[in-house]
Structures are given as structure tokens and as C-alpha cells.
Write a protein that holds these residues in place. Structure first.
Motif, PDB file in Angstrom:
ATOM      1  N   GLN A   1       1.868  14.383  84.405  1.00 32.70           N
ATOM      2  CA  GLN A   1       1.573  14.021  85.798  1.00 32.70           C
ATOM      3  C   GLN A   1       0.304  14.718  86.277  1.00 32.70           C
ATOM      4  N   ASP A   2      -0.314  14.148  87.260  1.00 38.16           N
ATOM      5  CA  ASP A   2      -1.542  14.660  87.864  1.00 38.16           C
ATOM      6  C   ASP A   2      -2.675  14.807  86.843  1.00 38.16           C
ATOM      7  N   ASN A   3      -2.633  14.013  85.796  1.00 40.70           N
ATOM      8  CA  ASN A   3      -3.686  13.974  84.774  1.00 40.70           C
ATOM      9  C   ASN A   3      -3.944  15.358  84.143  1.00 40.70           C
TER      10      ASN A   3
ATOM     11  N   PHE B   1       6.868  18.083  77.886  1.00 40.47           N
ATOM     12  CA  PHE B   1       5.744  17.422  77.218  1.00 40.47           C
ATOM     13  C   PHE B   1       5.595  17.923  75.783  1.00 40.47           C
ATOM     14  N   TYR B   2       5.604  19.250  75.612  1.00 39.12           N
ATOM     15  CA  TYR B   2       5.460  19.822  74.276  1.00 39.12           C
ATOM     16  C   TYR B   2       6.682  19.547  73.398  1.00 39.12           C
TER      17      TYR B   2
ATOM     18  N   HIS C   1      -4.409  15.222  71.128  1.00 35.73           N
ATOM     19  CA  HIS C   1      -3.755  16.065  72.132  1.00 35.73           C
ATOM     20  C   HIS C   1      -4.843  16.632  73.031  1.00 35.73           C
ATOM     21  N   GLN C   2      -4.678  16.447  74.336  1.00 35.21           N
ATOM     22  CA  GLN C   2      -5.720  16.893  75.257  1.00 35.21           C
ATOM     23  C   GLN C   2      -5.098  17.539  76.493  1.00 35.21           C
ATOM     24  N   ILE C   3      -5.613  18.702  76.870  1.00 35.82           N
ATOM     25  CA  ILE C   3      -5.247  19.364  78.124  1.00 35.82           C
ATOM     26  C   ILE C   3      -6.498  19.344  78.989  1.00 35.82           C
TER      27      ILE C   3
END
Length: 93
Positions: free
Chosen positions: A15-17, A56-57, A38-40
């Protein structure tokens, strides 16, 4: 070898990109193509997002631990087919 089963593709967006995870897999003939991204998107994640981040993880690790099953086909003297399953596992290290 013949591909018996492969994992289904998956796209996860936080959520919230805050980040995303993409697991794309395709089998065609004797080729298996796997793309994992995989991107943060933020350097700091605040505590109110921790439960969502943990989930998520967990989903990401579950997907990466799914199996690709191959069947080996061999001919016998009596022309029967023998099948051997080989399981490949992708591990998070």
C-alpha cells in the motif's frame, strides 16, 4: 525432461506505493524462464506499516519456495515409460 508443474506468476504491491514484488515464470519446450524483481521505494518505513511489511515478505518467501517439478522420461526394454520427478527449489539466501 518434461515440465510437470510450475508456480503461478505473482505481482504484489504494498500500500501507498512502498514497494513491489514480481514473480514471473514461463515454461516453453525445454526452457524455463524465471524473473524475480523486488523493489522498495522508500528508505524508511514507519512502524504503522510493519504488519503489512511482514505480510509482504512472508508472501514473497512463500512464492520463492514453491517448487518446479520436472518429469524425466526414459524408455525401458519393454517400451514402458519410467517417470522420475526432480524438484528444484529456489531459496532465499
Amino acid at each position: 525432461y518434461k515440465v510437470e508443474t510450475i508456480p503461478t506468476p505473482l505481482l504484489l504491491n504494498m500500500q501507498d506505493n512502498l514497494g513491489s514484488f514480481k514473480f514471473m515464470i514461463n515454461a516453453s519446450g525445454n526452457l524455463i524462464q524465471l524473473v524475480i524483481a523486488h523493489q522498495i521505494n522508500t528508505p524508511i518505513i514507519t512502524p504503522e506499516y510493519y504488519p503489512m511489511l511482514k505480510e509482504f515478505y512472508q508472501k514473497m518467501i512463500e512464492k520463492q519456495n514453491e517448487k518446479i517439478v520436472l518429469t524425466k522420461l526414459n524408455s525401458c526394454r519393454n517400451h514402458q515409460i519410467l517417470q522420475w520427478k526432480i524438484v528444484l527449489v529456489f531459496l532465499n539466501i
